[in-house]
Design an enzyme around this catalytic site. Structure first.
Site, PDB file in Angstrom:
ATOM      1  N   GLU A 154       3.945  -7.127  22.307  1.00  0.00           N
ATOM      2  CA  GLU A 154       4.746  -8.263  22.778  1.00  0.00           C
ATOM      3  C   GLU A 154       4.557  -8.547  24.267  1.00  0.00           C
ATOM      4  OE1 GLU A 154       5.855  -5.858  20.835  1.00  0.00           O
ATOM      5  OE2 GLU A 154       6.910  -6.704  19.110  1.00  0.00           O
ATOM      6  N   PHE A 173      20.390  -1.577  13.419  1.00  0.00           N
ATOM      7  CA  PHE A 173      18.971  -1.216  13.461  1.00  0.00           C
ATOM      8  C   PHE A 173      18.208  -2.247  14.306  1.00  0.00           C
ATOM      9  CE2 PHE A 173      14.663  -1.680  11.627  1.00  0.00           C
ATOM     10  CZ  PHE A 173      14.160  -0.467  12.065  1.00  0.00           C
ATOM     11  N   GLN A 174      17.436  -1.769  15.236  1.00  0.00           N
ATOM     12  CA  GLN A 174      16.647  -2.602  16.158  1.00  0.00           C
ATOM     13  C   GLN A 174      17.516  -3.548  16.969  1.00  0.00           C
ATOM     14  OE1 GLN A 174      13.261  -4.315  13.993  1.00  0.00           O
ATOM     15  NE2 GLN A 174      12.038  -2.558  14.625  1.00  0.00           N
ATOM     16  N   LYS A 201      19.907 -13.260  13.406  1.00  0.00           N
ATOM     17  CA  LYS A 201      19.141 -13.520  12.191  1.00  0.00           C
ATOM     18  C   LYS A 201      19.895 -14.418  11.220  1.00  0.00           C
ATOM     19  CE  LYS A 201      16.465 -11.249   8.580  1.00  0.00           C
ATOM     20  NZ  LYS A 201      15.982  -9.993   8.003  1.00  0.00           N
ATOM     21  N   MET A 230      -6.432   1.196  44.248  1.00  0.00           N
ATOM     22  CA  MET A 230      -5.561   0.844  45.360  1.00  0.00           C
ATOM     23  C   MET A 230      -4.654   2.013  45.738  1.00  0.00           C
ATOM     24  SD  MET A 230      -5.073  -1.463  47.546  1.00  0.00           S
ATOM     25  CE  MET A 230      -5.338  -3.201  47.225  1.00  0.00           C
TER      26      MET A 230
END
Lengths: 570, 176
Positions: free
Chosen positions: A51, A113-114, A163, A472
């Site tokens: 993502e 959940f999630q 949802k 760097m």
């Protein structure tokens, strides 16, 4: 009246906002949206492999197209993976809309959940965000989100949709306008202040224009050039302002700051009026603040009132849009020339240029690579860089001729940015040559996206500058930490074999003589191509201002690093 | 600039999370907030926040500008320079055996405080007033033995007929 599901409404809203592509990754809480997507073939969905890459790709798309970039993720880990890209967009004022699924309303707050509180998490790194728990709010929220993302000072907006809201049905009426009484960006600078700025510029003997990302975000390149040409004032461009004026323009001087040019930093310190437009005086530009531009009266144009006076004391503050303010200013400012001042700066540059531009003899350094880039491409390419030494060299050494051809993570400094951002750039400009330039470190942060490049047939050219170190950090260790190379030597896989595993042809280059041929080979390949440049391991980026030091104190090789500089690091 | 206290009044749209957004902003930017109160206004859907900020003028200007960046913030005014009425509400539970009661009641009377609860060895006193008045009262009753104390933080309103809730947009600090 047509009734739609929330998910269908989301798609309709995207169409109404002119969205034609989005970058995303499905999951449980966003599945109703993905269920609706096939009904909307006009909405192209690009499946990334992580993502974070969806977010950076949306940024790359937005940074080049001038449109709002869209990324999509599911709840919980999907949403948290977006966080880095959202923060990156916030720091660089990039207009993106991030859409995330959320657990069903009845589970919100119950550690479902999630579930994560993504609106809470992203509050400090979004311009605004929404949690939608009622399907009736969806059209208004989408309308507002896109409006907020693209107007005023652009930035990321997140919409978190439960949802069950995606599944609920409702009447879809897309609002024509927004009603946000607390949000009214000011585009026209105050007339009196613009006049004051003109007076100051008319009287200036050594004026200087500092152009930042605001010029590109405000599509004001033409106006900037006209203003500079009428007034004869030289232009310096911040890291994110690069490409807002052609770099071969007689008035274009280059980049200021920590790895800016000596003549540019010297010009800042000597100028009597510093006309800054669309830049926010980042510490990487100013160095030690109380020594910055100490002889100058500062005029600051910014669309965000909070930027004016945040870091430096401003003689003339102008809150407004870069394009409009420049237009108004150009009208009333006197035509002028500053040849003596410009020649003075060019003289400083001439005494330094040899050391800055020429690679050290007998070595294969990134300088060879970038010199060939500029020679071969003739400005006909777009470059996305990652973060680190190669980024600074790409900013210093490649010449950019057209707006939005240099895309980089400036504010947040996100390693792993180049490859996914370049995907977004390539999607925005399918017929142009797009190069992702990364170090061996940053490339390994998001290399999974090679799969996306192949699946979507993006003809990206990928260039890895491999010096076997986190370059760097190693440079800082060398200069400020007694050469203790703690955790910076980096082993890498065989990048050519790796590319091959993804079905991408590639070539490894270990000698300066082979650079041009490899670049030509990449250009003539129909489709993606990867080049690994194995360069000298311990080359440093110079010139440099030690962190925390004044930009008056630049050094150009390690022997010039003084104790005070090292102390200043603390 | 010397450090002084500033009283800011902000009008906010009643949207979920708006208080959290403001508080989170102060935390993130390192602004030093002395007190913060929020409540309803005469207009449904609009809340009013009173902030007391400790700082010099520059950082107060930044507080105002940063607040304006929040989409749900409608107006912010620094009322410190205007004649205004500032009030803080105090509830204090103080140790008050019968022998001390009348003395305490006298003190309360002088300050215009109300006795809102009395039990054999304690008293609860309510007082509203300027923060300084409250400080003085607390100092006076401290020797009696304070068992519990709570203050609401300041609310403020400018004197005269004009209001801060007039036009929501302030030219100078409009959100970008």
């Amino acid at each position: 009246m047509k009734t739609l599901t929330g998910a269908q409404m989301m798609c309709e809203a995207l169409l109404a906002e002119g969205v034609d592509v989005m970058f995303g990754y499905p999951g449980g809480a966003i599945m109703p949206f993905y269920h609706a997507l096939p009904e909307y073939p006009e909405l192209r969905h690009i499946l990334v492999r992580h993502e974070q890459a969806a977010g950076h790709a949306a940024e790359g798309y937005a940074r080049t197209s001038g449109k709002v970039g869209v990324c999509v993720a599911t709840s919980g880990p999907g949403a948290t993976n977006l966080v880095t890209a959202i923060a990156d967009a916030m720091m660089d004022s990039v207009p993106i809309v991030a859409i995330t699924g959320q657990v069903v309303t009845s589970l919100i707050g119950k550690d479902g959940f999630q579930e994560t509180d993504v609106t809470g998490i992203t509050q400090p790194i979004t311009k605004h965000n929404y949690l939608v728990t009622d399907v009736r709010d969806l059209p208004r929220v989408f309308k507002e989100a896109f409006h907020i993302a693209r107007t005023g000072r652009p930035g990321p907006v997140l919409i978190d949709v439960a949802k069950d809201v995606q599944n609920a049905r409702g009447v879809f009426e897309y609002p024509e306008s927004v009603d946000l009484p607390g949000y009214k960006p000011n585009y026209d600078g105050n007339r009196r202040q613009i006049k004051e700025a003109a007076n100051l510029l008319n009287q200036a003997k050594k004026p200087l224009i500092m152009a930042g990302h605001g010029i590109l975000l405000g599509h004001a390149s033409v106006e900037l050039r006209e203003f500079a040409e009428k007034t004869g004032i030289p232009v310096i461009t911040t890291l994110l302002g690069i490409s807002c004026i052609p770099e071969d323009h007689p008035l274009s001087l280059g980049m200021p700051g920590m790895h800016g040019w000596v003549h540019v930093n010297r010009a800042i310190q000597e100028c009597d009026v510093l006309f800054t437009i669309g830049a926010r005086f980042d510490d990487r530009v100013t160095g030690k603040l109380d020594t910055f531009a100490r002889n100058a009266k500062i005029i600051h144009v910014d669309i965000d009132p909070a930027e004016v006076g945040k870091n430096v004391i401003t003689a003339v503050p102008i809150v407004g849009d870069a394009k409009r303010v420049l237009e108004n200013l150009t009208e009333i400012v006197n035509a002028n020339e500053h040849s003596e001042w410009l020649n003075h700066i060019r003289d400083i540059q001439a005494t330094r240029s040899k050391r800055q531009r020429d690679p050290e003899s007998g070595m294969f350094t990134p300088h060879h690579v970038y010199a060939e880039f500029t020679r071969i491409m003739q400005g006909e390419f777009r470059v996305c860089t990652d973060v680190g030494q190669h980024q600074m060299w790409a900013a210093q050494l490649i010449e950019y001729m057209k707006p939005h051809t240099h895309i980089t993570s400036g504010g947040l400094g996100t390693m792993g940015f180049a490859l996914p951002a370049a995907m977004g750039v390539q999607v925005a400009c399918p017929n142009e040559e797009v190069w992702a330039i990364a170090g061996d470190g940053g490339f390994q942060m998001n290399l999974q996206e090679l799969a996306t490049v192949v699946q979507e047939s993006l003809p990206l050219k990928i260039c890895i500058i491999n010096n076997g170190y986190l370059g760097m950090v190693r440079q800082w260790q060398e200069l400020f930490h007694e050469r203790r190379y703690s955790a910076t030597p980096m082993w890498s896989p065989d990048f050519i074999k790796l590319a091959d595993a993804y079905g991408i042809p590639g070539v490894r280059v270990e000698r300066a003589e082979d650079v041009a041929e490899a670049i030509q080979q990449a250009r003539s390949t129909n489709g993606p191509f990867l080049i690994e440049f194995v360069v000298e391991r311990e080359v440093n980026v110079y010139p440099m201002v030690a962190p925390g030091a004044s930009i008056s104190d630049m050094f150009e090789d390690p022997s010039e690093v003084e104790i005070e500089d090292v102390v200043a690091v603390k | 600039m010397f450090a002084m206290k500033h009283t800011l009044v902000a009008l906010l749209r009643d949207q979920p999370g708006v208080l959290n957004r403001s508080v989170s902003l102060f935390r993130r930017r390192g602004f030093n907030i002395e007190s913060l109160t929020v409540g309803h206004t005469e207009t449904p859907g609009i809340s009013r926040m009173t902030l007391v900020v400790d700082g010099d003028t520059t950082s107060v200007e930044q507080v105002i500008k940063q607040l304006y960046k929040l989409i749900d913030v409608l107006k912010v005014s620094d009322v410190s320079q205007d004649p205004n009425v500032t009030r803080d509400l105090l509830l204090v539970k103080v140790y008050a055996p019968p022998a001390k009661r009348s003395e305490l009641m006298q003190l309360a009377d002088i300050f215009g405080a109300k006795i809102v609860d009395v039990v054999p060895d304690a008293m609860m006193i309510e007082l509203s007033g300027s923060p300084e008045q409250l400080d003085r009262f607390v100092d006076l009753i401290r020797p009696f033995g304070i068992r519990e104390l709570v203050r609401t933080g300041c609310v403020a309103m400018t004197r005269g007929a004009s209001t801060v809730s007039g036009p929501y947009q302030n030219q100078e600090f409009r959100a970008a």
